[in-house]
Design an enzyme around this catalytic site. Structure first.
Site, PDB file in Angstrom:
ATOM      1  N   SER A   1      -2.175  27.286  -5.304  1.00 49.44           N
ATOM      2  CA  SER A   1      -1.840  28.674  -5.615  1.00 49.44           C
ATOM      3  C   SER A   1      -2.341  29.089  -6.992  1.00 49.44           C
ATOM      4  CB  SER A   1      -0.321  28.880  -5.557  1.00 49.44           C
ATOM      5  OG  SER A   1       0.163  28.450  -4.315  1.00 49.44           O
TER       6      SER A   1
ATOM      7  N   TYR B   1       8.243  16.053   0.914  1.00 51.57           N
ATOM      8  CA  TYR B   1       7.931  17.353   0.296  1.00 51.57           C
ATOM      9  C   TYR B   1       7.754  17.222  -1.205  1.00 51.57           C
ATOM     10  CZ  TYR B   1       8.810  19.033   4.891  1.00 51.57           C
ATOM     11  OH  TYR B   1       8.735  19.215   6.242  1.00 51.57           O
TER      12      TYR B   1
ATOM     13  N   LYS C   1       2.721  30.116   3.769  1.00 52.11           N
ATOM     14  CA  LYS C   1       1.929  29.707   2.603  1.00 52.11           C
ATOM     15  C   LYS C   1       0.443  29.685   2.935  1.00 52.11           C
ATOM     16  CE  LYS C   1       3.695  27.197  -0.483  1.00 52.11           C
ATOM     17  NZ  LYS C   1       4.738  27.425  -1.474  1.00 52.11           N
TER      18      LYS C   1
ATOM     19  N   TRP D   1       6.954   0.066   3.987  1.00 52.47           N
ATOM     20  CA  TRP D   1       7.526   0.784   2.837  1.00 52.47           C
ATOM     21  C   TRP D   1       8.861   1.425   3.213  1.00 52.47           C
ATOM     22  CZ3 TRP D   1       8.659   5.918   1.325  1.00 52.47           C
ATOM     23  CH2 TRP D   1       8.408   6.891   2.286  1.00 52.47           C
TER      24      TRP D   1
ATOM     25  N   HIS E   1      14.328  13.374  12.512  1.00 53.05           N
ATOM     26  CA  HIS E   1      13.153  13.441  13.404  1.00 53.05           C
ATOM     27  C   HIS E   1      12.271  12.198  13.247  1.00 53.05           C
ATOM     28  CE1 HIS E   1      10.908  15.865  10.082  1.00 53.05           C
ATOM     29  NE2 HIS E   1      10.637  14.605   9.964  1.00 53.05           N
ATOM     30  N   HIS E   2      12.559  11.382  12.233  1.00 56.45           N
ATOM     31  CA  HIS E   2      11.860  10.102  12.117  1.00 56.45           C
ATOM     32  C   HIS E   2      12.499   9.062  13.032  1.00 56.45           C
ATOM     33  CE1 HIS E   2       9.601  11.247   8.435  1.00 56.45           C
ATOM     34  NE2 HIS E   2      10.635  12.036   8.257  1.00 56.45           N
TER      35      HIS E   2
ATOM     36  N   THR F   1       5.853  27.115   6.028  1.00 59.30           N
ATOM     37  CA  THR F   1       4.579  26.464   5.711  1.00 59.30           C
ATOM     38  C   THR F   1       3.424  27.346   6.164  1.00 59.30           C
ATOM     39  OG1 THR F   1       5.735  24.411   6.179  1.00 59.30           O
ATOM     40  CG2 THR F   1       3.381  24.259   5.813  1.00 59.30           C
TER      41      THR F   1
ATOM     42  N   ARG G   1       1.403   1.189  15.133  1.00 57.09           N
ATOM     43  CA  ARG G   1       1.214   1.017  13.687  1.00 57.09           C
ATOM     44  C   ARG G   1       1.447  -0.418  13.268  1.00 57.09           C
ATOM     45  NH1 ARG G   1       5.319   4.799  10.503  1.00 57.09           N
ATOM     46  NH2 ARG G   1       4.203   3.994   8.703  1.00 57.09           N
TER      47      ARG G   1
ATOM     48  N   HIS H   1       0.847  -1.200   0.000  1.00 50.45           N
ATOM     49  CA  HIS H   1       0.000   0.000   0.000  1.00 50.45           C
ATOM     50  C   HIS H   1       0.879   1.246   0.000  1.00 50.45           C
ATOM     51  CE1 HIS H   1      -2.976   2.993   1.088  1.00 50.45           C
ATOM     52  NE2 HIS H   1      -2.288   3.283   2.184  1.00 50.45           N
TER      53      HIS H   1
ATOM     54  N   ASP I   1       6.753  21.750 -26.185  1.00 47.76           N
ATOM     55  CA  ASP I   1       6.724  20.398 -25.630  1.00 47.76           C
ATOM     56  C   ASP I   1       7.724  20.377 -24.473  1.00 47.76           C
ATOM     57  OD1 ASP I   1       6.747  17.543 -25.164  1.00 47.76           O
ATOM     58  OD2 ASP I   1       5.947  17.315 -27.185  1.00 47.76           O
TER      59      ASP I   1
ATOM     60  N   SER J   1      13.194   6.362 -13.385  1.00 50.26           N
ATOM     61  CA  SER J   1      12.073   7.044 -14.025  1.00 50.26           C
ATOM     62  C   SER J   1      11.883   8.437 -13.431  1.00 50.26           C
ATOM     63  CB  SER J   1      10.812   6.204 -13.854  1.00 50.26           C
ATOM     64  OG  SER J   1       9.675   6.981 -14.066  1.00 50.26           O
ATOM     65  N   SER J   2      11.871   8.526 -12.109  1.00 54.15           N
ATOM     66  CA  SER J   2      11.648   9.830 -11.469  1.00 54.15           C
ATOM     67  C   SER J   2      12.768  10.801 -11.790  1.00 54.15           C
ATOM     68  CB  SER J   2      11.595   9.709  -9.956  1.00 54.15           C
ATOM     69  OG  SER J   2      10.654   8.797  -9.579  1.00 54.15           O
TER      70      SER J   2
ATOM     71  N   HIS K   1      12.748  12.177   3.907  1.00 54.44           N
ATOM     72  CA  HIS K   1      12.083  13.410   4.281  1.00 54.44           C
ATOM     73  C   HIS K   1      11.895  14.363   3.098  1.00 54.44           C
ATOM     74  CE1 HIS K   1       9.778  15.507   7.095  1.00 54.44           C
ATOM     75  NE2 HIS K   1      10.208  16.594   6.508  1.00 54.44           N
TER      76      HIS K   1
ATOM     77  N   GLU L   1      11.504  13.437   0.222  1.00 53.03           N
ATOM     78  CA  GLU L   1      10.458  12.734  -0.520  1.00 53.03           C
ATOM     79  C   GLU L   1       9.065  13.187  -0.061  1.00 53.03           C
ATOM     80  OE1 GLU L   1      10.265  10.715  -2.987  1.00 53.03           O
ATOM     81  OE2 GLU L   1       8.229   9.926  -2.766  1.00 53.03           O
TER      82      GLU L   1
END
Lengths: 531, 186, 385
Positions: free
Chosen positions: A272, A261, A335, A145, A306-307, A332, A454, A80, A109, A173-174, A257, A259
């Protein structure tokens, strides 16, 4: 190569439309085709990942193990996460970038169309490989994951190698997609389109693309180390050979981390674009939005640990990462304040894109609040690895990344296919989704605070009510997204949907709205002049 | 109509970005030694690395308790324990303690002990000049051994640390050692 | 034990939870029973209030705007799009608020990480899927002879409700262990947390203690429990299949009771040792071995090899019909495998007595359709050690 770009080189393209049949899609180098491929791929993955989520929620409907074995449950949580992150959210954003960036900056293009084709077609292969692991001996990856070593290295199932190779392909790919975005934005802007005139969606994607180039290779490095640890006798993450399992987490979260964002910045850009349109008022604080996005991206590189507050970091490390993480709240916040100020004194209407954008701002902010709480290391010792964390990141991902994408689809769909979706159905979709998303994820705050950890297939009786609500919400949420597919199908292929004007939305501004609807297969072959 | 610009071409820019991606791939691996440097400098994960001999003064005004623990990884079933549970030492004073290990199986085995110190910060100041953890230990079937650790506590140990715990986890590396031996033989 | 409920959520509870009859539903973090847990709770509540107030202001402004500045009410939009002063203000104010939150957070963190001068040390080792507690010392006295595994004691039948089966479940059915960790109240207990396989995380919410158990490394944490009681927690880090089934139970008792417990435990250990020796000397009848064997099997083996012996290949091989459990020539291998483990199979030599191992091997060779008739005696196991 010459540094002069001759626009008339592209003119020969003007007179023929897309090729026919399957080969059109297989060999296409057209940014709109590739954008559509990405978006449909992402939607398919979204449904598959959602199906995995529903297996999880069905098992958690009541206490006890009813439907699946714990080891299959772990495969579901793992897949998932992987499918949603790498298969749904990231390709959806790349699809939007493909469709929108050339039209927004007045380019014909993407800059590297053949690479664009490659970067898409790698993805189905990568996910075919990952999902095929479900049918292998020993089952699919079952280590979450985040694939912490040594659970994934010494104790991973045989299919772990397919997972590793799949991650490599997704990463390639990314990275190719990101390179394409950067080159397009830097080299292909129409005359007069200076950086500080670019729409925020382009800005946020440009920054996202830099993040991707910085961190996806680090992820590739992490899985490569895993591979050599598993098969070639190295000990990167094995204490017996002088390695350290905690170092895996450092490498992973150095990727992980930023990732996070990567999965939210394009949504910032979408909000926006949409909020000013429906407030009929220019975006408040354009420049500060750009700076805030850049500072969020910059800070994302110095907060990863922080993880890992519970891994036994020294006090100094905990303090550093706690303070840096709290700092992220400042840009943040800017924004969010800017969006509210954009709405302030506007003249608002509430079509589906606006509704999803407002829901995005509110629910993302709630996710931001729980983010500040999680940053507080002493409190994090209680929150860490509980459903409170699950609630937090689903609040920033579902109403953040997914609602952002849905808002974008409603907003630009008339431009893409030339037809207007049914506002009535879209509003039903919105209200259904907003109720379901909160029903699914809000109770998780409570079960997490009360102590539910979890990634467990069973839980104490005291969490039964919360879990039942979450499960009901999750099934509702799933049905709501099938309804979304129905709306899309009816609009694009139903034949009866009304035709859209070029402007589409009364307050819409930007180059893409100067094109007819649907946008022609080749657009801006003559660059527009931006004043 | 044409635009003249001093921008790099698409291919040049894409090339630069690819190089950046490759460098970041390398950076992923560079995090391994970097992490070790950080750990050594800051004592991040309690991995004791120091092997420095100490020739300075013994600080008799302070006493530090050093505790010893031993455990097996689940791949290992040797009997493994410290012969002394704890000692009180003055910083700078060289001390030797012994650990006992016995291979109860009917086959030769190779073990590797991995040390860890708590608090992690203290790892910087627990200097081992001789330790069985520096090498793999081979024990024949049924063989037992007493293994010495010679260490001293660095007098620079911060004032707030009063107890150091030195723990060893013993891993079974027989398979890996055999592979390595075969490779060496070829 | 003082329980505080999330007051502002009570109305929500009343509205949403008609089904939650009986037990009161807990919405909020536990304030816990240690000073550190109280501090974590206070910090959490401060953050909740601050976020709540900011949320009320921001969302309030937004909803006001949604109501008052909609096109039907406010047809002419304003055109302002920047205001440097406002932008500076709403950058600086959040910084100040965060500073206000960071100061207590730093203080709490420093207090929590202060592991100095503990009265007592316990080594906590995680393994798939159980905890091992080894007492190192207490008040300067050596306690290292006391150590034991702590396993989920609820039978798997209670929660394996496949095929529409329903079972009676207690409030704590996932948080019951055979032997809880016992610690004295009012003493600073230092925990050294490690693992012998994958990463686990030892968490007791009432203490606000959560520390990862990392193989090859020891992590330190500590607690000082103010109130006697039984405190339940879980493994918080995904550690494989039965991650959800390795609870932590800590019993905090007065220091006097703790002394009694230590003495009783030592007596019980001596008796168990004597009994185990007596068991070895005796020759056991088949039905005795089978009965004991089934008990041991269900507690220790069925999580992986399944109650039916079908296992979960390829990670957890089947025992039903397998060569090692049916071939007479492989009895020594079978004993060796249980004693010493191999790969994913943990070594049970240190955990089970000779009699228990003999019984479980006998059971495995005569259950699930394996009809070898082999009876393995404790002395065979002893000889193989």
């Amino acid at each position: 190569m010459s540094a002069v770009i001759h626009e008339h080189d592209h003119h020969h393209d003007d007179h023929h439309g897309p090729a026919k049949g399957l080969t059109r899609w297989l060999y296409t180098t057209n940014h709109k085709d590739i954008g559509s491929l990405y978006l449909w791929f992402a939607f398919t993955m979204f449904l598959i990942g959602g199906l995995f989520a529903l297996v999880i929620r069905a098992e958690l409907f009541i206490p006890g193990l009813q439907l699946v074995k714990p080891e299959f449950f772990n495969q579901m949580t793992t897949l998932h996460g992987l499918v949603m992150v790498f298969g749904a959210v990231m390709p959806a954003f790349t699809g939007l970038a493909n469709w929108l960036i050339p039209m927004m900056i007045g380019a014909p293009d993407m800059a590297l169309p053949r690479m664009n084709n490659w970067s898409f077609w790698i993805l189905p292969v990568a996910f075919g490989m990952l999902l095929s692991s479900l049918f292998m001996d020993g089952g699919a990856p079952n280590f979450g994951w985040t694939f912490y070593a040594p659970l994934s290295t010494k104790f991973g199932p045989p299919s772990t190698d397919y997972f590793i190779f799949g991650v490599h392909l997704m990463g390639i790919s990314s990275i190719m997609g990101a390179i394409n975005v950067i080159v397009t934005v830097m080299n292909m802007r129409a005359p007069g389109m200076t950086y500080m005139k670019m729409p925020l969606f382009v800005w946020t994607w440009l920054i996202t693309a830099f993040l991707l180039i910085m961190v996806m290779p680090v992820l590739a490095g992490a899985v490569t180390m895993m591979l050599t640890d598993r098969h070639f006798g190295t000990s990167f993450f094995d204490a017996a050979g002088g390695g350290d399992p905690v170092m895996f987490q450092h490498v992973f979260w150095f990727f992980g981390h930023p990732e996070v964002y990567i999965m939210i910045l394009p949504s910032f850009g979408i909000a926006s674009a949409i909020i000013p349109t429906f407030a009929r008022k220019p975006l408040f604080g354009y420049a500060s939005m750009v700076y805030a996005t850049a500072s969020i991206a910059g800070l994302s590189f110095i907060v990863w640990a922080h993880h890992m507050f519970t891994t036994g970091m020294p006090l100094a490390g905990e303090l550093f990462f706690m303070i840096c993480t709290m700092l992220i709240a400042v840009p943040t916040g800017v924004k969010v304040f800017n969006w509210v100020a954009t709405m302030w004194q506007g003249s608002m209407t509430f079509e589906a894109p606006m509704l999803f954008a407002i829901a995005f701002v509110i629910l993302f902010t709630i996710g931001g609040f729980s983010g500040i709480m999680l940053a507080l290391a002493p409190a994090d010792f209680q929150y860490h690895d509980t459903y409170f964390v699950v609630a937090h990141f689903h609040y920033v991902l579902f109403p953040g990344a997914i609602f952002g994408t849905i808002a974008a689809v409603y907003y630009w769909l008339p431009k893409w296919c030339g037809r207007m979706y049914s506002e009535k159905l879209a509003k039903i979709h919105f209200w259904w989704s907003i109720i379901a998303v909160n029903l699914t994820f809000f109770p998780m705050h409570f079960s997490g605070l009360a102590g539910m950890q979890r990634r467990v297939p069973d839980y104490a009786i005291q969490f039964a009510d919360f879990n039942m609500l979450s499960s009901i919400g999750a099934f509702g949420l799933g049905i709501g997204q099938l309804f979304f597919f129905y709306i899309l199908w009816k609009t694009i292929w139903g034949g009866k949907a009304p035709k859209a004007t070029a402007q589409v939305w009364e307050g819409a501004e930007g180059l893409e709205w100067t094109l007819p609807s649907p946008a022609p297969y080749h657009s801006f072959t003559e660059p527009p002049v931006v004043k | 109509m044409s635009r003249t610009t001093t921008r790099p071409t698409n291919a040049q820019l894409a090339g630069k970005l690819s190089v950046a991606a490759l460098l970041m791939f390398g950076f992923g691996f560079a995090m391994v030694p970097l992490y070790d440097v950080f750990c050594e400098a800051l004592g991040i994960n309690g991995k004791p690395t120091g092997r420095l001999a100490y020739a300075g003064e013994v600080d008799r005004s302070r006493t530090v308790t050093v505790q010893f623990l031993a455990m097996n990884d689940r791949s290992m079933d040797w009997q493994f324990q410290p012969l002394v549970k704890a000692v009180k030492v003055h910083p700078g004073e060289p001390t030797t303690v012994k650990f006992y290990a016995k291979n109860p199986r009917g086959m030769d085995m190779v073990g590797q002990a991995v040390p860890s110190v708590a608090p992690g910060e203290g790892a910087l100041y627990l200097q081992k000049t001789e330790c069985f953890c520096f090498n793999q230990q081979t024990l024949k079937a049924g063989e037992s051994i007493e293994m010495p650790v010679r260490f001293h506590v660095d007098p620079a140990l911060p004032e707030h640390i009063h107890t150091l715990t030195l723990s060893y986890t013993l891993y079974n590396v027989t398979d890996k050692a055999q592979v390595a031996a075969k490779v060496a033989a070829q | 034990m003082s329980k505080q409920w999330y007051k502002s959520g009570a109305w929500l509870a009343a509205m949403l939870f008609s089904a939650g009859a009986g037990a009161e539903t807990q919405f909020n973090m536990t304030p816990g029973v240690t000073d550190n847990a109280h501090r974590a709770y206070d910090l959490h509540m401060a953050a909740v209030w601050i976020c709540g107030i900011i949320g009320a202001v921001v969302f309030g402004a937004m909803f006001y705007s949604i109501v008052k500045h909609r096109k039907s009410v406010h047809p002419k939009p304003a055109h302002f799009h920047e205001n440097t002063l406002v932008e500076i203000v709403w950058t600086v104010i959040p910084v100040l608020i965060l500073l206000g939150l960071a100061i207590p957070a730093v203080k709490t963190l420093v207090a929590m990480e202060d592991t100095r001068d503990a009265d007592m040390t316990v080594m906590v080792t995680g393994s798939q899927w159980k905890w091992h507690y080894k007492y190192v010392d207490a008040d300067g006295k050596d306690l290292s002879d006391i150590g034991f595994y702590s396993l989920l004691s609820t039978p798997r039948d209670t929660f394996e409700n496949y095929g529409g089966k329903t079972t009676e479940k207690s409030e704590t059915y996932l948080k019951e262990v055979d032997k809880p960790l016992v610690i004295p109240t009012g003493k600073k207990v230092r925990f050294l947390v490690t693992s012998e396989d994958v990463i686990h995380s030892w968490w007791v919410p009432a203490f606000a203690v959560k520390k990862d158990a990392v193989p090859g490394f020891i992590n330190e944490t500590w607690t000082k429990v103010n109130e006697a009681g039984v405190y339940r927690g879980v493994c918080a880090e995904l550690c494989g299949k039965d991650h959800g089934f390795m609870p932590v139970v800590v019993k905090a008792v007065s220091p006097e009771e703790f002394q009694t417990w230590v003495a009783d435990t030592r007596t019980a250990m001596a008796e168990a040792k004597k009994a185990a020796e007596a068991d070895v000397d005796r020759v056991w009848a088949m039905d005795e071995l089978m009965k004991k064997g089934e008990e041991v099997y269900l507690k220790n083996c069925s999580a992986c090899h399944q109650a039916t012996g079908a296992g979960m290949p390829p990670t957890f091989p089947a025992l039903a019909g397998s060569k090692i459990a049916t071939d007479k020539a492989q009895i020594p291998d079978h004993i060796g495998r249980v004693l010493k483990g191999k790969g994913a199979m943990p070594a049970f030599g240190a955990m089970l007595s000779d009699m228990e191992i003999a019984a479980v091997i006998t059971y495995e060779r005569n259950a699930f359709g394996n009809k070898t008739g082999d009876a393995v005696q404790p002395k065979d196991v002893k000889a193989a050690r």
